[in-house]
Motif scaffolding. Structure first.
Motif, short mmCIF file in Angstrom:
data_model
loop_
_atom_site.label_atom_id
_atom_site.label_comp_id
_atom_site.label_asym_id
_atom_site.label_seq_id
_atom_site.Cartn_x
_atom_site.Cartn_y
_atom_site.Cartn_z
N GLU A 41 2.89 -1.41 6.00
CA GLU A 41 3.67 -2.60 6.90
C GLU A 41 4.78 -3.05 6.08
OE1 GLU A 41 2.31 -7.18 7.66
OE2 GLU A 41 1.00 -5.56 8.57
N PRO A 42 4.74 -3.34 4.84
CA PRO A 42 6.04 -3.73 4.07
C PRO A 42 7.37 -2.98 4.20
CG PRO A 42 3.83 -4.12 2.68
CD PRO A 42 3.40 -3.20 3.85
N LYS A 45 8.64 -3.23 7.62
CA LYS A 45 9.46 -4.28 7.64
C LYS A 45 10.78 -4.32 6.80
CE LYS A 45 5.75 -7.62 8.27
NZ LYS A 45 5.02 -8.73 7.53
N LEU A 46 10.51 -3.62 5.82
CA LEU A 46 11.90 -3.26 5.04
C LEU A 46 12.73 -2.22 5.79
CD1 LEU A 46 13.73 -3.00 2.33
CD2 LEU A 46 12.11 -1.18 1.59
N ASN A 47 12.24 -1.24 6.15
CA ASN A 47 13.14 -0.22 7.07
C ASN A 47 13.80 -1.03 8.39
OD1 ASN A 47 12.69 1.85 5.83
ND2 ASN A 47 10.57 2.75 6.62
N ALA A 48 13.02 -1.97 8.80
CA ALA A 48 13.72 -2.77 10.02
C ALA A 48 14.92 -3.50 9.77
CB ALA A 48 12.57 -3.50 10.77
N ILE A 49 14.78 -4.09 8.55
CA ILE A 49 15.98 -4.75 8.12
C ILE A 49 17.10 -3.91 7.70
CG2 ILE A 49 16.64 -6.59 6.39
CD1 ILE A 49 13.87 -7.52 6.27
N MET A 50 16.76 -2.88 7.10
CA MET A 50 17.78 -1.93 6.60
C MET A 50 18.34 -1.27 7.77
SD MET A 50 17.84 -2.38 3.30
CE MET A 50 18.92 -1.40 2.93
N GLU A 51 17.74 -0.98 8.62
CA GLU A 51 18.30 -0.42 10.07
C GLU A 51 19.38 -1.49 10.56
OE1 GLU A 51 14.98 0.56 12.40
OE2 GLU A 51 14.60 2.50 11.37
N GLU A 77 13.41 -13.07 1.81
CA GLU A 77 12.47 -13.76 2.60
C GLU A 77 11.08 -12.71 2.71
OE1 GLU A 77 13.57 -15.13 6.34
OE2 GLU A 77 14.81 -16.53 5.58
N LEU A 78 11.42 -11.41 2.97
CA LEU A 78 10.34 -10.17 2.80
C LEU A 78 9.70 -10.23 1.55
CD1 LEU A 78 8.94 -8.08 4.53
CD2 LEU A 78 10.86 -6.63 3.63
N LEU A 79 10.51 -10.09 0.42
CA LEU A 79 10.05 -10.07 -0.88
C LEU A 79 9.25 -11.28 -1.12
CD1 LEU A 79 10.07 -8.44 -3.61
CD2 LEU A 79 12.17 -9.67 -4.18
N ALA A 80 9.73 -12.35 -0.69
CA ALA A 80 8.90 -13.66 -1.04
C ALA A 80 7.57 -13.61 -0.58
CB ALA A 80 9.75 -15.00 -0.80
N SER A 81 7.64 -13.06 0.71
CA SER A 81 6.42 -13.20 1.38
C SER A 81 5.24 -12.37 0.84
CB SER A 81 6.46 -12.73 2.97
OG SER A 81 6.80 -11.15 2.88
N TYR A 82 5.47 -11.44 -0.02
CA TYR A 82 4.53 -10.55 -0.81
C TYR A 82 4.38 -11.16 -2.40
CZ TYR A 82 4.44 -7.66 3.27
OH TYR A 82 4.39 -7.34 4.38
N ARG A 92 9.27 -1.54 -4.50
CA ARG A 92 10.37 -1.03 -3.62
C ARG A 92 11.44 -2.04 -2.89
NH1 ARG A 92 8.48 3.77 -0.37
NH2 ARG A 92 7.84 4.68 -2.54
N ILE A 93 10.63 -2.93 -2.21
CA ILE A 93 11.63 -3.89 -1.70
C ILE A 93 12.41 -4.75 -2.67
CG2 ILE A 93 11.32 -6.13 -0.40
CD1 ILE A 93 8.67 -5.13 0.75
#
Length: 319
Positions: A41-42, A45-51, A77-82, A92-93
């Protein structure tokens, strides 16, 4: 400092495909395995942002780092959520955040702090190892850059020549009394070869003047550019020297070529990449270093002419 940033940027461009779907460096023809359905899942989500980031970059509508601010904010924000979760995916994020910031020209201290955070927050991960690699290589480049900066205005370190197309030339100091233009290069170096027309132009401009253009290489164990595949000369310096004569003829080289006893990546001159050009005054002091031989002709001649004038030597008239 500029070279330190350049090393970080080069490494980020090379490594980012391993960490994200595709930032600026990966083509659509080579999709990342991260896009596979089994991605966590992480990573999804990372791929979606990078796309989104890549689509914006490919559209041509984004022309500044500020244009990518929403995507950078989303990554943070994605990194902070984890926060508090330590594993390969989250590392990786974190690494992707650092590399994207490097590519977008973030403040150098910010990028370095991000990389250091990856190494300390996610120890033992692949991302931490790569972040450490980037920091070590960039720090080494920065040290060489600092040494090169101190070199300007100081006596030129001696270079010993084991072979030369200039009869009787055995060391750099033999050329004292002339302006010497050193071009560090090798037969395998594409940018070096592509700059040959500019080096030839400079040589022709100063024909008959007290200016010596010297292409400095060292034994490489192979000679490129004479056959479809490199010619192996490992352990046979005489063969490599002999083939250099063929290379000179094939490439229409009109300036002095030497093999130096020192490595072409000469630490004394801060050579971290080639081609690397340095200009030495008739008194043997280094006046410029870290130049590219393909830089504009007028800029090079302005530097050299200023030195000639300083020492009361003739300056070629413009044609």
């Amino acid at each position: 400092m500029y070279r330190f940033r350049r090393v970080l940027l080069t490494l980020s461009l090379a490594l980012i495909p391993a960490f994200a779907g595709s930032a600026f460096a990966q083509s659509a023809a080579a999709p990342s395995p991260m896009l596979a359905p089994e991605a966590s899942e992480p990573i999804q989500k990372l791929n979606a942002i990078m796309e989104q980031l890549q689509a914006k970059a490919s559209s041509g509508e984004a022309t500044s780092a500020e244009d990518f601010a929403p995507e950078v904010a989303a990554l943070e924000e994605l990194l902070a959520s984890y926060e508090g979760q330590v594993d390969e995916d989250i590392a990786r994020i974190a690494m992707t955040v650092a590399m994207v910031k490097a590519q977008l020209g973030a403040d150098l201290d910010t990028v370095v702090a991000q990389l250091e955070s990856v190494t300390t927050t996610y120890p033992g991960t692949q991302a931490a190892a790569m972040a450490g690699q980037m920091l070590q290589r960039a720090a080494a480049a920065q040290a060489k850059e600092a040494a090169a900066a101190k070199l300007v205005g100081s006596p030129a370190p001696e270079i010993d020549f084991t072979w030369s197309t200039h009869d009787g030339l055995t060391k750099l100091s033999d050329l004292k009394g002339k302006v010497v233009v050193l071009d560090f290069w090798a037969t395998w170096c594409g940018p070096c070869i592509r700059s040959f027309p500019q080096v030839a132009e400079l040589t022709a401009h100063y024909a008959g003047s007290p200016v010596e253009v010297v292409g400095v290489t060292s034994l490489q164990g192979k000679v490129h550019g004479l056959q479809p595949t490199p010619i192996d000369t490992a352990g046979d310096p005489e063969r490599e020297h002999e083939l250099m004569n063929d290379f000179i003829a094939a490439k229409d080289i009109t300036w002095t070529i030497v093999f130096s006893e020192q490595e072409v990546f000469n630490d004394d001159y801060g050579v971290t990449g080639i081609p690397h050009m340095a200009i030495i005054a008739p008194d043997g002091t280094v006046r410029h270093s870290g130049l590219h031989p393909a830089m504009p002709h007028d800029e090079k001649t302005a530097m050299i002419d200023a030195i000639l004038e300083e020492f009361g030597l003739p300056v070629p008239t413009s044609e």
